[in-house]
Motif scaffolding. Structure first.
Motif, PDB file in Angstrom:
ATOM      1  N   GLY A   1       3.514   9.779  -9.768  1.00  0.00           N
ATOM      2  CA  GLY A   1       2.774   9.974 -11.023  1.00  0.00           C
ATOM      3  C   GLY A   1       2.019  11.282 -11.027  1.00  0.00           C
ATOM      4  O   GLY A   1       1.982  11.994 -12.042  1.00  0.00           O
ATOM      5  N   PHE A   2       1.419  11.615  -9.910  1.00  0.00           N
ATOM      6  CA  PHE A   2       0.706  12.887  -9.790  1.00  0.00           C
ATOM      7  C   PHE A   2       1.669  14.065  -9.955  1.00  0.00           C
ATOM      8  O   PHE A   2       1.373  15.032 -10.669  1.00  0.00           O
TER       9      PHE A   2
ATOM     10  N   ALA B   1       2.419   1.547  -3.465  1.00  0.00           N
ATOM     11  CA  ALA B   1       1.401   2.004  -4.418  1.00  0.00           C
ATOM     12  C   ALA B   1       1.094   3.482  -4.190  1.00  0.00           C
ATOM     13  O   ALA B   1       0.924   4.249  -5.155  1.00  0.00           O
ATOM     14  N   GLY B   2       1.038   3.908  -2.934  1.00  0.00           N
ATOM     15  CA  GLY B   2       0.802   5.324  -2.631  1.00  0.00           C
ATOM     16  C   GLY B   2       1.933   6.201  -3.128  1.00  0.00           C
ATOM     17  O   GLY B   2       1.709   7.286  -3.676  1.00  0.00           O
TER      18      GLY B   2
ATOM     19  N   GLU C   1       0.835  -1.208   0.000  1.00  0.00           N
ATOM     20  CA  GLU C   1       0.000   0.000   0.000  1.00  0.00           C
ATOM     21  C   GLU C   1       0.866   1.252   0.000  1.00  0.00           C
ATOM     22  O   GLU C   1       0.569   2.234  -0.678  1.00  0.00           O
TER      23      GLU C   1
ATOM     24  N   THR D   1       1.751   6.396  -6.944  1.00  0.00           N
ATOM     25  CA  THR D   1       0.646   7.281  -7.317  1.00  0.00           C
ATOM     26  C   THR D   1       1.038   8.740  -7.104  1.00  0.00           C
ATOM     27  O   THR D   1       0.777   9.601  -7.955  1.00  0.00           O
TER      28      THR D   1
END
Length: 86
Positions: free
Chosen positions: A14-15, A7-8, A4, A11
């Motif tokens: 990517g942002f 993945a955070g 998690e 993310t």
């Protein structure tokens, strides 16, 4: 680290990349537009100066022609003995 958290982080990265890819071109575009507006302002100032000079020349020429016409009218008046009202 757990999945998690990974993945955070992915993310979030990517942002950040998405935001940077959007902000950088917009910043460049605004910079180019600012430079062009500044150049356009200088051109307008130059045109205003040229326009003022051209108007001065035209009015000077107009005043010379008015004086010549008045002189011509006066000579016609003296020759005819008449005064033509405007």
């Amino acid at each position: 680290m757990t999945w998690e958290i990974v993945a955070g982080m992915v993310t979030f990265v990517g942002f950040l990349i998405t935001v940077v890819k959007t902000v950088v071109p917009l910043t460049n575009a605004v910079t180019r537009l600012t430079e062009r507006i500044d150049a356009l302002g200088e051109q307008v100032d130059t045109l205003d100066e040229k326009k003022t000079e051209a108007h001065k020349r035209l009015w000077s020429h107009n005043e010379n022609q008015d004086a010549m016409l008045q002189n011509h009218e006066q000579r016609l008046h003296d020759l005819d003995g008449k005064w033509y009202s405007q």
